[in-house]
Design a protein around this motif. Structure first.
Motif, PDB file in Angstrom:
ATOM      1  N   GLY A 184      39.280  36.246  24.252  1.00 41.37           N
ATOM      2  CA  GLY A 184      40.131  34.881  23.766  1.00 41.37           C
ATOM      3  C   GLY A 184      40.738  34.912  25.297  1.00 41.37           C
ATOM      4  N   LEU A 185      41.252  35.379  26.579  1.00 40.11           N
ATOM      5  CA  LEU A 185      41.591  34.812  27.967  1.00 40.11           C
ATOM      6  C   LEU A 185      40.476  34.498  28.891  1.00 40.11           C
ATOM      7  CD1 LEU A 185      44.698  35.721  29.943  1.00 40.11           C
ATOM      8  CD2 LEU A 185      43.204  37.595  29.996  1.00 40.11           C
ATOM      9  N   TRP A 186      39.655  36.017  28.573  1.00 34.40           N
ATOM     10  CA  TRP A 186      38.781  35.426  30.174  1.00 34.40           C
ATOM     11  C   TRP A 186      37.512  34.014  29.660  1.00 34.40           C
ATOM     12  CZ3 TRP A 186      39.399  37.540  34.466  1.00 34.40           C
ATOM     13  CH2 TRP A 186      39.734  38.964  35.033  1.00 34.40           C
ATOM     14  N   GLN A 187      37.605  34.019  28.021  1.00 34.37           N
ATOM     15  CA  GLN A 187      36.845  33.077  27.712  1.00 34.37           C
ATOM     16  C   GLN A 187      37.623  31.320  28.568  1.00 34.37           C
ATOM     17  OE1 GLN A 187      35.996  33.094  23.741  1.00 34.37           O
ATOM     18  NE2 GLN A 187      33.248  34.251  24.640  1.00 34.37           N
ATOM     19  N   GLN A 188      38.476  31.428  28.423  1.00 29.49           N
ATOM     20  CA  GLN A 188      39.191  30.750  29.224  1.00 29.49           C
ATOM     21  C   GLN A 188      39.091  30.319  30.613  1.00 29.49           C
ATOM     22  OE1 GLN A 188      43.561  29.906  28.563  1.00 29.49           O
ATOM     23  NE2 GLN A 188      44.028  31.799  27.405  1.00 29.49           N
ATOM     24  N   LEU A 189      38.053  31.527  31.443  1.00 31.73           N
ATOM     25  CA  LEU A 189      37.783  30.486  32.698  1.00 31.73           C
ATOM     26  C   LEU A 189      37.107  29.747  32.844  1.00 31.73           C
ATOM     27  CD1 LEU A 189      36.590  34.464  34.575  1.00 31.73           C
ATOM     28  CD2 LEU A 189      39.184  32.539  35.354  1.00 31.73           C
ATOM     29  N   GLU A 190      35.579  29.636  31.823  1.00 28.76           N
ATOM     30  CA  GLU A 190      34.768  28.453  31.632  1.00 28.76           C
ATOM     31  C   GLU A 190      35.224  26.872  31.283  1.00 28.76           C
ATOM     32  OE1 GLU A 190      31.025  28.569  32.059  1.00 28.76           O
ATOM     33  OE2 GLU A 190      32.468  29.991  30.387  1.00 28.76           O
ATOM     34  N   HIS A 191      36.733  26.864  31.703  1.00 32.30           N
ATOM     35  CA  HIS A 191      37.188  26.000  31.747  1.00 32.30           C
ATOM     36  C   HIS A 191      38.781  25.566  32.720  1.00 32.30           C
ATOM     37  CE1 HIS A 191      36.969  26.592  27.034  1.00 32.30           C
ATOM     38  NE2 HIS A 191      36.091  25.754  28.042  1.00 32.30           N
ATOM     39  N   TYR A 192      38.924  26.449  32.899  1.00 31.01           N
ATOM     40  CA  TYR A 192      39.853  26.710  34.110  1.00 31.01           C
ATOM     41  C   TYR A 192      39.285  25.639  35.683  1.00 31.01           C
ATOM     42  CZ  TYR A 192      42.707  28.095  38.224  1.00 31.01           C
ATOM     43  OH  TYR A 192      43.849  28.421  38.631  1.00 31.01           O
ATOM     44  N   GLN A 193      40.558  24.878  36.077  1.00 30.78           N
ATOM     45  CA  GLN A 193      40.022  23.626  37.033  1.00 30.78           C
ATOM     46  C   GLN A 193      40.768  24.405  37.942  1.00 30.78           C
ATOM     47  OE1 GLN A 193      39.041  20.712  35.856  1.00 30.78           O
ATOM     48  NE2 GLN A 193      38.609  21.152  33.977  1.00 30.78           N
ATOM     49  N   GLY A 194      40.195  23.869  38.895  1.00 27.82           N
ATOM     50  CA  GLY A 194      40.388  24.374  40.245  1.00 27.82           C
ATOM     51  C   GLY A 194      39.224  25.417  41.013  1.00 27.82           C
ATOM     52  N   HIS A 195      39.543  26.249  42.121  1.00 26.62           N
ATOM     53  CA  HIS A 195      38.313  26.902  42.381  1.00 26.62           C
ATOM     54  C   HIS A 195      38.667  28.528  41.219  1.00 26.62           C
ATOM     55  CE1 HIS A 195      36.688  29.919  45.283  1.00 26.62           C
ATOM     56  NE2 HIS A 195      37.162  29.385  46.235  1.00 26.62           N
ATOM     57  N   PRO A 196      36.948  28.464  41.119  1.00 25.21           N
ATOM     58  CA  PRO A 196      36.962  29.792  39.793  1.00 25.21           C
ATOM     59  C   PRO A 196      37.669  30.894  40.328  1.00 25.21           C
ATOM     60  CG  PRO A 196      34.242  28.318  40.638  1.00 25.21           C
ATOM     61  CD  PRO A 196      35.708  28.708  42.108  1.00 25.21           C
ATOM     62  N   VAL A 197      37.570  31.199  41.530  1.00 24.69           N
ATOM     63  CA  VAL A 197      38.444  32.962  42.236  1.00 24.69           C
ATOM     64  C   VAL A 197      40.012  32.131  41.701  1.00 24.69           C
ATOM     65  CG1 VAL A 197      39.129  33.845  44.396  1.00 24.69           C
ATOM     66  CG2 VAL A 197      36.822  33.281  44.250  1.00 24.69           C
ATOM     67  N   GLU A 198      40.553  31.473  42.014  1.00 20.47           N
ATOM     68  CA  GLU A 198      41.342  31.560  41.501  1.00 20.47           C
ATOM     69  C   GLU A 198      41.891  31.534  40.107  1.00 20.47           C
ATOM     70  OE1 GLU A 198      44.701  30.764  43.051  1.00 20.47           O
ATOM     71  OE2 GLU A 198      43.605  32.122  44.833  1.00 20.47           O
ATOM     72  N   GLY A 199      40.794  30.988  40.075  1.00 17.55           N
ATOM     73  CA  GLY A 199      40.714  31.331  37.910  1.00 17.55           C
ATOM     74  C   GLY A 199      40.812  32.762  37.473  1.00 17.55           C
ATOM     75  N   ILE A 200      40.290  33.523  38.124  1.00 15.98           N
ATOM     76  CA  ILE A 200      40.240  34.955  38.232  1.00 15.98           C
ATOM     77  C   ILE A 200      41.597  35.200  38.303  1.00 15.98           C
ATOM     78  CG2 ILE A 200      38.931  36.848  38.423  1.00 15.98           C
ATOM     79  CD1 ILE A 200      36.642  35.364  38.983  1.00 15.98           C
ATOM     80  N   VAL A 201      41.871  34.820  39.999  1.00 12.51           N
ATOM     81  CA  VAL A 201      43.400  35.550  39.359  1.00 12.51           C
ATOM     82  C   VAL A 201      44.644  35.314  38.683  1.00 12.51           C
ATOM     83  CG1 VAL A 201      45.052  35.188  41.398  1.00 12.51           C
ATOM     84  CG2 VAL A 201      43.251  35.440  42.260  1.00 12.51           C
ATOM     85  N   TRP A 202      44.358  33.744  38.138  1.00 14.09           N
ATOM     86  CA  TRP A 202      45.440  33.216  37.130  1.00 14.09           C
ATOM     87  C   TRP A 202      44.982  34.846  36.233  1.00 14.09           C
ATOM     88  CZ3 TRP A 202      44.279  31.816  31.876  1.00 14.09           C
ATOM     89  CH2 TRP A 202      46.146  31.733  31.704  1.00 14.09           C
ATOM     90  N   CYS A 203      43.785  35.076  35.606  1.00 14.97           N
ATOM     91  CA  CYS A 203      43.859  36.051  34.230  1.00 14.97           C
ATOM     92  C   CYS A 203      44.421  37.417  34.760  1.00 14.97           C
ATOM     93  CB  CYS A 203      42.250  36.417  34.122  1.00 14.97           C
ATOM     94  SG  CYS A 203      41.695  34.573  33.042  1.00 14.97           S
ATOM     95  N   LEU A 204      44.234  37.322  35.688  1.00 15.46           N
ATOM     96  CA  LEU A 204      44.996  38.683  36.229  1.00 15.46           C
ATOM     97  C   LEU A 204      46.309  38.968  36.321  1.00 15.46           C
ATOM     98  CD1 LEU A 204      42.521  40.011  39.152  1.00 15.46           C
ATOM     99  CD2 LEU A 204      42.285  40.808  37.057  1.00 15.46           C
ATOM    100  N   GLU A 205      46.839  37.720  36.988  1.00 13.57           N
ATOM    101  CA  GLU A 205      48.214  37.232  36.792  1.00 13.57           C
ATOM    102  C   GLU A 205      49.224  37.505  35.380  1.00 13.57           C
ATOM    103  OE1 GLU A 205      49.517  38.012  38.996  1.00 13.57           O
ATOM    104  OE2 GLU A 205      49.420  37.414  41.698  1.00 13.57           O
ATOM    105  N   TYR A 206      48.537  36.943  34.240  1.00 11.14           N
ATOM    106  CA  TYR A 206      48.718  36.418  32.570  1.00 11.14           C
ATOM    107  C   TYR A 206      48.408  38.141  32.676  1.00 11.14           C
ATOM    108  CZ  TYR A 206      48.320  35.323  28.075  1.00 11.14           C
ATOM    109  OH  TYR A 206      48.745  35.054  26.528  1.00 11.14           O
ATOM    110  N   ILE A 207      47.587  38.952  32.910  1.00 10.04           N
ATOM    111  CA  ILE A 207      48.034  39.803  31.948  1.00 10.04           C
ATOM    112  C   ILE A 207      49.322  40.819  32.982  1.00 10.04           C
ATOM    113  CG2 ILE A 207      46.437  42.456  31.946  1.00 10.04           C
ATOM    114  CD1 ILE A 207      44.366  40.539  32.528  1.00 10.04           C
ATOM    115  N   ARG A 208      49.557  40.556  34.175  1.00 10.80           N
ATOM    116  CA  ARG A 208      50.500  41.258  34.842  1.00 10.80           C
ATOM    117  C   ARG A 208      51.672  41.036  33.788  1.00 10.80           C
ATOM    118  NH1 ARG A 208      51.194  42.410  40.133  1.00 10.80           N
ATOM    119  NH2 ARG A 208      49.746  40.855  40.963  1.00 10.80           N
ATOM    120  N   SER A 209      51.748  39.520  33.836  1.00 11.19           N
ATOM    121  CA  SER A 209      52.924  39.301  33.490  1.00 11.19           C
ATOM    122  C   SER A 209      53.083  39.613  31.788  1.00 11.19           C
ATOM    123  CB  SER A 209      52.194  37.700  33.354  1.00 11.19           C
ATOM    124  OG  SER A 209      52.341  37.157  32.482  1.00 11.19           O
TER     125      SER A 209
END
Lengths: 195, 195
Positions: free
Chosen positions: A65-90
DNA sequence: TCTTGCACATACCAATTAGTATGTTCATCT
DNA sequence: AGATGAACATACTAATTGGTATGTGCAAGA
């Protein structure tokens, strides 16, 4: 109870997170829940199927569920990945750092021991891998990366580094080690960005 | 037997690698060795101390021995790290890929469950971490890196990524995934080099 | 030679574990 | 009202697990 089956599932998930699947004692878990073996074996054929259900209904959806959100991430895809990682960290505290990543734990424990687990865990990993690889490929296609890379191979690396952060945090029993490793991973990812 | 104690240790190490510590049945292992419980309990007080001995006498030396060679590596320290990684890769086949890294496995299984294991595993990880961090610091001091970095933090990242490669290889049950992730890690490391 | 103790073997055991067999309660449908 | 079945509880059990208690052979030293 409103939903006994779900309670059994969640309590056993917690026990699996702490003790590993082999270390789970369904008897103890359900007695802590205030119910008895009758309830447990009413809902599950046995311990193994309980484990499968935990993967299918709790662990799998959480990660995919988390990583599939990457598909709809607006902005630089790399930042999408970072966002997922930060979500996990949070979502982590000292305790969950000490217990590690439920998925990583289960892979390391059960993948070589049971096909049922292995197939399920592999499926989750493949879903995550595909999501990351597609994000990287999108970035590459749009010329947003400062070098060429093999998206699939690099996605394996990202997955590996992320799971490894949990192993490091767990072995050191300190979030600072987890955070340090994750920060460097994020730095490395951002280093891929153009400009 | 020439050295019964060592045989017990090594067979149990193999069993731990496959089944995890909790999954090891010392009875079965020693019966496969053709000896009996008498021999086992003559050399070890119990299962737990056997586990500790496996870590102290087999796993620990294997890892610390490898990474401490970094200290004497001639050439770019980053290439020393790469050399260690390639050494690890060279010792792997399909089967050991499926079984994963013994150290990583044990950390993920036992670190939260038993202090004795945790302290030992943490010690091994700290030794490896120090060796990597010192190598990176040497490189930085000599101006051999193309950017500034925190050697200790980056060393955590290297450790994490390496352990993560095993998790990925294990979950996919394919060396190609392990190799892909490791190749990207090596590429990332070499990307730190000046020039 | 006698004794001591290491290096095991044999036989036994209590606790745990996962599971089964058999109730019991209660809501719902006919 | 009577039947039915889901949702549990209770009681039992076979196998496993980790461990102990005790016995034995044999080499080395006194």
């Amino acid at each position: 109870m409103i939903d006994t089956r779900r309670n059994i599932l969640e309590k056993n998930y917690e026990a699996m997170h702490r003790h590993g699947f082999q270390g789970v004692r369904p008897d103890k878990v359900i007695s802590e829940l205030g119910i008895t073996k009758g309830a447990f074996y009413h809902y599950f054929p046995g311990k193994l199927e309980l484990g499968y259900a935990v993967v299918d209904e709790i662990i799998g959806p959480r990660y995919t569920g988390l990583w599939q959100q990457l598909e709809h991430y607006q902005g630089h895809p790399v930042e999408g990945i970072v966002w997922c990682l930060e979500y996990i960290r949070s979502g982590m505290n000292e305790q969950s750092c000490a217990l590690g990543c439920p998925l990583n734990n289960l892979i390391n424990e059960m993948a070589p021991l049971d096909e049922g687990f292995r197939i399920r865990l592999q499926g989750i990993m493949e879903t995550m891998h595909s999501a990351i690889a597609r994000a990287l490929q999108r970035a590459a296609d749009k010329g947003l990366l400062n070098r060429t890379l093999d998206a699939k191979n690099y996605a394996y690396f990202v997955l590996a580094a992320m799971e490894g952060c949990f192993s490091v945090g767990k072995s050191m029993q300190r979030r600072t080690a987890f955070d340090a490793a994750l920060d460097e991973l994020i730095g490395t990812l951002r280093g891929l960005k153009q400009g």
